[in-house]
Design a protein around this motif. Sequence first.
Motif, mmCIF file in Angstrom:
data_model
loop_
_atom_site.group_PDB
_atom_site.id
_atom_site.type_symbol
_atom_site.label_atom_id
_atom_site.label_comp_id
_atom_site.label_asym_id
_atom_site.label_seq_id
_atom_site.Cartn_x
_atom_site.Cartn_y
_atom_site.Cartn_z
ATOM 1 N N ASN A 54 9.609 -0.669 16.646
ATOM 2 C CA ASN A 54 9.061 -0.364 17.976
ATOM 3 C C ASN A 54 10.098 -0.154 19.083
ATOM 4 O O ASN A 54 9.825 -0.443 20.247
ATOM 5 N N ALA B 182 5.855 -11.580 19.225
ATOM 6 C CA ALA B 182 7.305 -11.460 19.235
ATOM 7 C C ALA B 182 7.894 -12.554 20.128
ATOM 8 O O ALA B 182 7.423 -12.793 21.242
ATOM 9 N N VAL C 1 -0.338 -1.288 8.376
ATOM 10 C CA VAL C 1 -0.950 -1.663 9.662
ATOM 11 C C VAL C 1 -1.205 -0.411 10.484
ATOM 12 O O VAL C 1 -0.595 0.624 10.256
ATOM 13 N N GLY C 2 -2.112 -0.539 11.452
ATOM 14 C CA GLY C 2 -2.270 0.537 12.423
ATOM 15 C C GLY C 2 -3.575 1.276 12.303
ATOM 16 O O GLY C 2 -3.642 2.320 11.666
ATOM 17 N N GLY C 3 -4.617 0.695 12.919
ATOM 18 C CA GLY C 3 -5.899 1.381 12.971
ATOM 19 C C GLY C 3 -6.758 1.187 11.735
ATOM 20 O O GLY C 3 -7.682 1.978 11.499
ATOM 21 N N PRO D 58 1.659 -9.257 14.621
ATOM 22 C CA PRO D 58 2.287 -9.850 15.807
ATOM 23 C C PRO D 58 1.750 -9.176 17.067
ATOM 24 O O PRO D 58 1.719 -7.948 17.149
ATOM 25 N N ARG E 3 10.305 -6.031 9.939
ATOM 26 C CA ARG E 3 9.415 -4.951 10.379
ATOM 27 C C ARG E 3 10.254 -3.763 10.826
ATOM 28 O O ARG E 3 11.224 -3.937 11.576
ATOM 29 N N ALA F 158 -2.040 -5.798 7.798
ATOM 30 C CA ALA F 158 -1.969 -6.543 9.060
ATOM 31 C C ALA F 158 -3.004 -5.969 10.024
ATOM 32 O O ALA F 158 -3.172 -4.751 10.118
ATOM 33 N N ILE F 159 -3.681 -6.876 10.701
ATOM 34 C CA ILE F 159 -4.747 -6.507 11.626
ATOM 35 C C ILE F 159 -4.355 -7.008 13.011
ATOM 36 O O ILE F 159 -4.055 -8.196 13.183
HETATM 37 C C1 FNR Z 1 1.219 -5.135 19.688
HETATM 38 N N1 FNR Z 1 2.080 -4.858 18.627
HETATM 39 C C2 FNR Z 1 3.210 -5.627 18.458
HETATM 40 N N2 FNR Z 1 4.061 -5.391 17.432
HETATM 41 C C3 FNR Z 1 5.119 -6.201 17.186
HETATM 42 O O1 FNR Z 1 5.859 -5.978 16.227
HETATM 43 N N3 FNR Z 1 5.345 -7.277 17.993
HETATM 44 C C4 FNR Z 1 4.564 -7.572 19.055
HETATM 45 O O2 FNR Z 1 4.788 -8.583 19.731
HETATM 46 C C5 FNR Z 1 3.485 -6.697 19.333
HETATM 47 N N4 FNR Z 1 2.679 -6.895 20.414
HETATM 48 C C6 FNR Z 1 1.531 -6.158 20.591
HETATM 49 C C7 FNR Z 1 0.684 -6.469 21.630
HETATM 50 C C8 FNR Z 1 -0.509 -5.777 21.770
HETATM 51 C C9 FNR Z 1 -1.425 -6.154 22.865
HETATM 52 C C10 FNR Z 1 -0.836 -4.754 20.864
HETATM 53 C C11 FNR Z 1 -2.135 -4.023 20.970
HETATM 54 C C12 FNR Z 1 0.025 -4.438 19.848
HETATM 55 C C13 FNR Z 1 1.677 -3.912 17.563
HETATM 56 C C14 FNR Z 1 0.748 -4.596 16.548
HETATM 57 O O3 FNR Z 1 1.449 -5.558 15.787
HETATM 58 C C15 FNR Z 1 0.089 -3.600 15.570
HETATM 59 O O4 FNR Z 1 1.088 -2.876 14.895
HETATM 60 C C16 FNR Z 1 -0.842 -2.619 16.273
HETATM 61 O O5 FNR Z 1 -1.702 -3.294 17.152
HETATM 62 C C17 FNR Z 1 -1.667 -1.785 15.282
HETATM 63 O O6 FNR Z 1 -2.569 -2.575 14.570
HETATM 64 P P1 FNR Z 1 -4.153 -2.556 14.933
HETATM 65 O O7 FNR Z 1 -4.285 -3.147 16.278
HETATM 66 O O8 FNR Z 1 -4.596 -1.118 14.911
HETATM 67 O O9 FNR Z 1 -4.797 -3.371 13.843
#
Ligand code: FNR
Length: 347
Positions: free
Chosen positions: A177, A58, A293-295, A25, A226, A314-315
């Motif tokens: 979060n 979201a 997820v996460g990096g 997301p 989540r 998740a990416i």
């Molecule tokens: C997010 N992330 C995030 N998480 C979530 O639960 N709801 C959301 O709407 C968002 N929005 C969001 C916007 C942007 C611009 C970023 C960069 C991140 C977190 C996202 O889902 C994910 O956990 C992280 O981006 C880590 O994954 P990657 O990017 O390392 O693959």
Amino acid sequence: MYQNLFEQYRLNDSITLNNRFLMAPLTRCMADADLVPTDAMLAYYARRAEAGLIISEATIIRPDGQGYPNTPGLFTQAQIAGWRRVTDAVHEKGGKIFAQLWHTGRVAHPHFFNGEHVLAPSAVGVEGTVPRMRELSYQTPKAASKAEIAELVRDYAKAAENAIEAGFDGVEIHGANGYLIDQFLHYDSNRREDEYGQTPENMSRFALEVVDATIAAIGADRTALRLSPGAYFNMSADPRDRQVFDYLLAELGCRRLAYLHEGMFDDSMRFDFLDGRVSDYMRRYYQGNLVGVGGYSPETAAEAIAAGRFDLIAIGRPFIANPDYIAKVRSGESLQDYSDEMLATLD
Ligand code: FNR
Ligand code: 8K6
């Protein structure tokens, strides 16, 4: 390459995914003034339909859940109709999509809904200002009454029903979060002295009520969650939080959710009170489908899945940078690096 990532994955009796990649997301702040998804959003999601499952950005369940500009909603007929066009486009391309259901709690701002106050478990505010609207400082929230809590639970379930009406394959409840549900789960933000505070069972109550109401509305096979056991965003960690999540994860284990998803930006972070990474902690306490997820890169994700650390990956940011992420990984083509400037447009 990465053959395990391209295997089909059966979430449950109703849903089988084409591969193990989820699009995380990602809030993009590009809905229209009525918080309705636009044509550009439709095209953005359709371009990514090769993911085994897209999780929508979201999406707020009601007006006072809004904490950022132009985040879409799922509480008006126009929003449902707008999302229907998005889900149709994803389905036409053979994809699947869940809606992420969101209420930001104390991270909401009355500016967005012409309201008087924001609701949270307790009257404990977050420091700072709204991203992208730095002129707006966060307010001290109002502690939700029990009647307001019951109404919030109903509104999550209603939004889940609206999501199904809009053609989504299911919902992911945003319990991560530092937003509303997460605020109940951590001592930093939950100072209540009634049956929603002070003990792991009480602090888990709101999350479980939302989950159970959603399951009652649309079925466990279409309900996901989540969670962020490691408070790392809009929140401070307290070692006692561990007991809350130990209890909550055991309770969730009995509910046969579609999946559980860790809420993390960087899963290499280690938390002393969780004995290491969030994903490893969750795997120890939860036996159902788990999303990491996460990096992660395709390489590190394939390794983690092969080692049984989680079942699906998740990416996030790489999917912003590469609309054709899946095709590129499949063919071994190199990926474009993500940069924050890419958030300015919806390609
Ligand atoms: C997010 N992330 C995030 N998480 C979530 O639960 N709801 C959301 O709407 C968002 N929005 C969001 C916007 C942007 C611009 C970023 C960069 C991140 C977190 C996202 O889902 C994910 O956990 C992280 O981006 C880590 O994954 P990657 O990017 O390392 O693959
Ligand atoms: C949960 C995120 C919702 C965010 C909405 C605003 C969009 C801007 C996102 C910027 C992403 C930067 C992430 C850095 C956070 C690191 C936390 C340790």
